[in-house]
Scaffold this motif. Structure first.
Motif, PDB file in Angstrom:
ATOM      1  N   UNK A 126       7.905  30.362  11.752  1.00 16.35           N
ATOM      2  CA  UNK A 126       7.124  29.341  12.432  1.00 16.35           C
ATOM      3  C   UNK A 126       7.721  29.178  13.820  1.00 16.35           C
ATOM      4  N   UNK A 127       6.999  29.578  14.808  1.00 11.25           N
ATOM      5  CA  UNK A 127       7.531  29.685  16.164  1.00 11.25           C
ATOM      6  C   UNK A 127       8.170  28.386  16.661  1.00 11.25           C
ATOM      7  N   UNK A 128       7.597  27.254  16.303  1.00 10.38           N
ATOM      8  CA  UNK A 128       8.111  25.978  16.796  1.00 10.38           C
ATOM      9  C   UNK A 128       9.517  25.676  16.292  1.00 10.38           C
ATOM     10  N   UNK A 129       9.919  26.293  15.179  1.00 11.15           N
ATOM     11  CA  UNK A 129      11.243  26.014  14.631  1.00 11.15           C
ATOM     12  C   UNK A 129      12.372  26.582  15.489  1.00 11.15           C
ATOM     13  N   UNK A 130      12.095  27.610  16.301  1.00 13.87           N
ATOM     14  CA  UNK A 130      13.157  28.118  17.161  1.00 13.87           C
ATOM     15  C   UNK A 130      12.742  28.214  18.625  1.00 13.87           C
ATOM     16  N   UNK A 131      11.553  27.682  18.959  1.00 10.61           N
ATOM     17  CA  UNK A 131      11.141  27.617  20.349  1.00 10.61           C
ATOM     18  C   UNK A 131      11.117  26.178  20.861  1.00 10.61           C
ATOM     19  N   UNK A 132      11.095  25.212  19.960  1.00 11.79           N
ATOM     20  CA  UNK A 132      11.102  23.809  20.348  1.00 11.79           C
ATOM     21  C   UNK A 132      12.508  23.249  20.252  1.00 11.79           C
ATOM     22  N   UNK A 133      12.828  22.336  21.137  1.00 10.47           N
ATOM     23  CA  UNK A 133      14.143  21.706  21.105  1.00 10.47           C
ATOM     24  C   UNK A 133      14.282  20.744  19.929  1.00 10.47           C
ATOM     25  N   UNK A 134      13.161  20.229  19.439  1.00  9.65           N
ATOM     26  CA  UNK A 134      13.193  19.296  18.319  1.00  9.65           C
ATOM     27  C   UNK A 134      12.248  19.772  17.221  1.00  9.65           C
ATOM     28  N   UNK A 135      12.696  19.674  16.002  1.00  8.83           N
ATOM     29  CA  UNK A 135      11.856  20.045  14.864  1.00  8.83           C
ATOM     30  C   UNK A 135      12.347  19.291  13.641  1.00  8.83           C
ATOM     31  N   UNK A 136      11.553  19.365  12.581  1.00  8.59           N
ATOM     32  CA  UNK A 136      11.892  18.663  11.344  1.00  8.59           C
ATOM     33  C   UNK A 136      11.644  19.589  10.166  1.00  8.59           C
ATOM     34  N   UNK A 137      12.699  19.915   9.418  1.00  6.77           N
ATOM     35  CA  UNK A 137      12.575  20.666   8.180  1.00  6.77           C
ATOM     36  C   UNK A 137      13.885  20.539   7.404  1.00  6.77           C
ATOM     37  N   UNK A 138      13.872  20.965   6.161  1.00  4.97           N
ATOM     38  CA  UNK A 138      15.061  20.897   5.306  1.00  4.97           C
ATOM     39  C   UNK A 138      15.973  22.066   5.662  1.00  4.97           C
ATOM     40  N   UNK A 139      16.873  21.849   6.594  1.00  8.62           N
ATOM     41  CA  UNK A 139      17.656  22.945   7.154  1.00  8.62           C
ATOM     42  C   UNK A 139      18.787  23.417   6.258  1.00  8.62           C
ATOM     43  N   UNK A 140      19.230  22.600   5.306  1.00  9.32           N
ATOM     44  CA  UNK A 140      20.366  22.991   4.459  1.00  9.32           C
ATOM     45  C   UNK A 140      20.033  23.037   2.969  1.00  9.32           C
ATOM     46  N   UNK A 141      18.738  22.941   2.649  1.00  7.37           N
ATOM     47  CA  UNK A 141      18.270  23.088   1.263  1.00  7.37           C
ATOM     48  C   UNK A 141      18.814  22.025   0.315  1.00  7.37           C
ATOM     49  N   UNK A 142      18.934  20.799   0.819  1.00 11.38           N
ATOM     50  CA  UNK A 142      19.324  19.702  -0.072  1.00 11.38           C
ATOM     51  C   UNK A 142      18.122  18.908  -0.567  1.00 11.38           C
ATOM     52  N   UNK A 143      16.918  19.385  -0.216  1.00 12.67           N
ATOM     53  CA  UNK A 143      15.704  18.728  -0.668  1.00 12.67           C
ATOM     54  C   UNK A 143      15.227  17.605   0.224  1.00 12.67           C
ATOM     55  N   UNK A 144      15.906  17.374   1.347  1.00  9.83           N
ATOM     56  CA  UNK A 144      15.564  16.286   2.266  1.00  9.83           C
ATOM     57  C   UNK A 144      15.349  16.861   3.655  1.00  9.83           C
TER      58      UNK A 144
END
Length: 203
Positions: A54-72
């Motif tokens: 998803x291009x926005x995950x590494x082209x945008x300075x801000x994003x939201x996703x579960x980056x460490x797989x803790x379910x949050x």
């Protein structure tokens, strides 16, 4: 000025197209065929397979996703460095979106998952940012363990099956080795999913 701007844009476009071209696939280590098969076909390594990132995950300075797989979901701020001292990407994770400009991050990926070289007595997060290594270990075709140095490590997140994975690349030693890892939230460990040894670019 217009000519210089056009020339700069053309140069950046050329660099982008070159970096996304397929490469020769010289060797691979696979622990999850479903994930690893996304990145190769026959004797070709595919740097950016269609529909994976998803291009926005590494082209945008801000994003939201579960980056460490803790379910949050994490509120993330991407910091990129392009200097003679370092060329890397770091994701600063925060618990809420209003704190993304503070220094109260929950963790930094991948630096929080790194080790300090030479078994230093102290290994703070700042030590990992400046001198840390992400240890992949010994792979076929390499006499020495593959390690990615913090100052030259780039990470590209993608999601599959409800989990977040990262493609790891480097501009330093082992730049022909690309790894896919899956971070684990417990004790900042990670699973090595794939390792690819790449060759020359293909047209």
């Amino acid at each position: 000025m217009k000519y210089r701007a056009w020339l700069l844009a053309a140069t950046l476009l050329l660099a982008s197209s070159q970096s996304s071209a397929d490469s020769q696939l010289i060797g691979k280590v696979v622990t999850n065929e479903d994930i690893c098969s996304l990145f190769y076909r026959d004797e070709r390594f595919v740097w950016f397979p269609k529909g994976v990132f998803k291009r926005s995950h590494f082209k945008s300075k801000r994003s939201t996703f579960d980056a460490n797989n803790d379910g949050i979901d994490d509120y993330l701020k991407l910091k990129e460095n392009f200097t003679s001292y370092q060329q890397n990407m770091m994701y600063y994770a925060y618990k809420d979106q209003n704190s993304r400009e503070s220094s109260n991050q929950s963790y930094i990926f991948p630096q929080s998952w790194m080790q300090c070289p030479d078994e230093k007595s102290s290994c703070s997060l700042n030590d990992k940012i400046s001198d840390g290594v992400l240890d992949i270990g010994v792979i076929p075709g390499r006499e020495k363990p593959v390690r990615y140095r913090s100052r030259y490590t780039n990470v590209f997140p993608f999601m599959r099956g409800g989990f977040t994975y990262y493609k790891i690349t480097t501009e330093s030693v082992n730049k022909d080795v690309v790894s896919i890892i899956k971070p684990l939230p417990e004790n900042e460990k990670y699973e090595i999913v794939c390792v690819f040894i790449t060759g020359s670019k293909l047209q």
